[in-house]
Write a protein that holds these residues in place. Structure first.
Motif, short mmCIF file in Angstrom:
data_model
loop_
_atom_site.label_atom_id
_atom_site.label_comp_id
_atom_site.label_asym_id
_atom_site.label_seq_id
_atom_site.Cartn_x
_atom_site.Cartn_y
_atom_site.Cartn_z
N GLN A 132 0.83 -1.21 0.00
CA GLN A 132 0.00 0.00 0.00
C GLN A 132 0.86 1.26 0.00
O GLN A 132 0.51 2.26 -0.64
CB GLN A 132 -0.93 -0.01 1.21
N ALA A 133 1.99 1.21 0.71
CA ALA A 133 2.92 2.35 0.67
C ALA A 133 3.49 2.53 -0.73
O ALA A 133 3.61 3.66 -1.22
CB ALA A 133 4.05 2.12 1.68
N LEU A 134 3.80 1.41 -1.40
CA LEU A 134 4.29 1.49 -2.78
C LEU A 134 3.22 2.07 -3.69
O LEU A 134 3.52 2.92 -4.56
CB LEU A 134 4.71 0.11 -3.26
N THR A 135 1.99 1.66 -3.51
CA THR A 135 0.89 2.18 -4.33
C THR A 135 0.72 3.68 -4.12
O THR A 135 0.55 4.45 -5.08
CB THR A 135 -0.41 1.44 -4.00
N ASN A 136 0.77 4.13 -2.86
CA ASN A 136 0.65 5.57 -2.57
C ASN A 136 1.81 6.35 -3.17
O ASN A 136 1.62 7.48 -3.67
CB ASN A 136 0.58 5.79 -1.06
#
Length: 379
Positions: A207-211
Motif C-alpha cells: 500500500q505504501a508502494l501504491t501511494n
C-alpha cells in the motif's frame, strides 16, 4: 411352461441395481451414492444455497433494471430471454448488463477465494486482501493505469490491467509463501499466525508502494486510479467481463475437482495427511487458484474491501458448518457486491463506489471477529 424356463434376476444383477443408487443416513445429512461416486447432501446447506442463489438472481435482475430507463426484474428477465424491443436491448445489453455481470462474478470470485485461503490457513483472518494478494495486484494495476505512457510503466500498460494485476498477485503470493514456509520443519505445515503476520506486513508495504506511485503520476490518471482503488463496478464494459468469467469458471472447476480433498483439509492438515491427501501439493494448487481468481476480480473492479472476509464467515454461520464452503461463500459474496452496488445507486448519494459499502460493513465485522477469536483462545 416349466418353472425352470422362468428367468429370475441373478443375484449379481440385483446387487448392481441396488448399488447404482442408494440413500443412507449420515451425521451431516444424507449420503447419496450413485456408482461410482457418492456425496453427502446436507439439507440445511442445500436450503441456504438455494436461498442465496435466488437472492443473488433477484439482486442481479434488479441491478440490471436500475438505470435511466428503469425496468422491473420481470421485464429484465423477458429482455434477457429475447423478448425486448430495440431500445430495451440497447439499454440492457450495452449499458446495464456488463455492470451487473461484473458485480455478480467479482462477488463469487472473491467469496470462494476468501474461503479457500481461510481453509488452507485455518484462520478466518487469512483472506486475499489481508494476506497482501489484492495489495500486490493493486500496485501492479495502478502501474498499468497511471504509468502506461512512461518508459518503465509502458511494460505494464502493454500487458493491460488484468495481466498486470495477475502478475502482481502471483509475485506477492510467492514471496509470502516463501517467507511463511517453515523450512526443514515442513511436516508441521505453515503456521497460520505467522502467515497472517507476514501478509499484514506485506499489505502495508505494498500500500505504501501504491501511494508512492500515485504521488508520481499525472493528476488525471490519479483520479482514475483512486476510484479504482476504492473498488467500483461502475464504468465497466464487456472487456472487463470476460477475464473474470474465465477466472471464476476455472476456480469453480478446481473446487469441484478437489472437493474431496477440500473436505479432508477441513479436518486439519495432520488428519488429512493420514487420510492420504498430499496436503502440500493440494494446498499450493488451491492457493494458486485463489490468487489467480482474486487477481482477475481486482483487475475488473478494484480491491473491493472485506468481501473475501465477510462472505465465507456469513456462509459458515448460515449453514452451521465447521469451515466455510467455497461455492456457498461465492453465492453470499455475489449477494454482498450486488446488494452494495444497488444500495449505492438507489439510497446513497450518487457516484459512491461499492467498496465504501462493503468496507462500512466489514470494519465492524472484523472487530467482532477479533473479539470472538480472542474469547475462544482464552477458553
Amino acid at each position: 411352461m416349466n418353472s425352470s424356463d422362468v428367468k429370475t434376476p441373478e443375484p449379481r444383477a440385483r446387487g448392481l441395481a441396488a448399488r447404482t443408487r442408494s440413500v443412507a443416513p449420515h451425521p451431516g445429512g444424507y449420503r447419496l451414492a450413485i456408482e461410482p461416486v457418492s456425496f453427502v447432501v446436507r439439507p440445511r446447506m442445500l436450503v441456504v444455497a438455494l436461498v442465496s442463489a435466488a437472492l443473488a438472481v433477484v439482486l442481479f435482475l434488479t441491478g440490471v433494471g436500475v438505470s435511466d430507463f428503469p425496468l422491473t426484474p420481470i421485464d429484465v428477465a423477458r429482455i434477457l430471454l429475447g423478448g425486448g424491443t430495440r431500445i430495451e436491448n440497447v439499454v440492457v445489453f450495452d449499458v446495464a448488463l456488463p455492470r451487473a455481470l461484473v458485480g455478480l462474478l467479482v462477488g463469487i470470485g472473491l467469496g470462494f477465494s476468501g474461503s479457500i485461503t481461510q481453509l488452507i490457513s485455518q484462520n478466518p483472518l487469512a483472506t486475499p486482501d489481508i494476506l497482501g494478494i489484492t495489495a500486490g495486484a493493486s500496485a501492479a494495476a495502478v502501474a498499468a493505469i497511471a504509468f502506461s505512457t512512461t518508459s518503465w510503466g509502458s511494460w505494464f500498460g502493454d500487458l493491460g490491467v488484468p495481466a498486470s494485476a495477475m502478475i502482481g498477485a502471483l509475485l506477492t503470493a510467492a514471496l509470502m509463501y516463501v517467507l511463511a514456509w517453515p523450512g526443514r520443519k515442513a511436516n508441521s505445515g505453515i503456521n497460520p499466525f505467522r502467515l497472517v503476520l507476514i501478509g499484514v506486513g506485506m499489505t502495508w508495504m505494498l500500500q505504501a508502494l501504491t501511494n508512492f506511485l500515485l504521488t508520481r503520476a499525472d493528476i488525471r490518471d490519479v483520479g482514475r486510479a483512486q476510484v479504482w482503488l476504492v473498488g467500483s463496478v461502475a464504468n465497466v464494459g464487456w472487456s472487463n467481463v470476460w477475464p473474470v468469467v474465465g477466472g471464476v469458471v476455472f476456480g469453480i472447476v478446481v473446487i469441484v475437482v478437489f472437493s474431496r480433498q477440500i473436505g479432508m483439509l477441513s479436518l486439519g492438515p495432520d488428519l488429512a495427511r493420514g487420510l492420504g491427501v498430499r496436503t502440500g501439493a493440494v494446498s499450493a494448487t488451491l492457493l494458486l487458484t485463489a490468487v489467480l481468481v482474486s487477481a482477475l476480480c481486482v483487475s475488473a473492479a478494484g480491491p473491493i474491501a472485506f468481501v473475501a472476509l465477510l462472505a465465507p464467515q456469513i456462509a459458515l454461520r448460515l449453514a452451521r458448518t465447521a469451515v466455510p464452503t467455497p461455492l456457498l461463500s461465492g453465492l453470499v459474496g455475489a449477494s454482498l457486491v450486488l446488494g452494495g452496488d444497488l444500495l449505492c445507486r438507489t439510497v446513497l448519494p450518487g457516484g459512491l463506489p461499492v467498496g465504501i459499502v462493503t468496507a462500512a460493513i466489514g470494519g465492524p465485522f472484523l472487530i467482532y471477529l477479533m473479539i470472538a477469536m480472542s474469547r475462544k483462545a482464552t477458553v
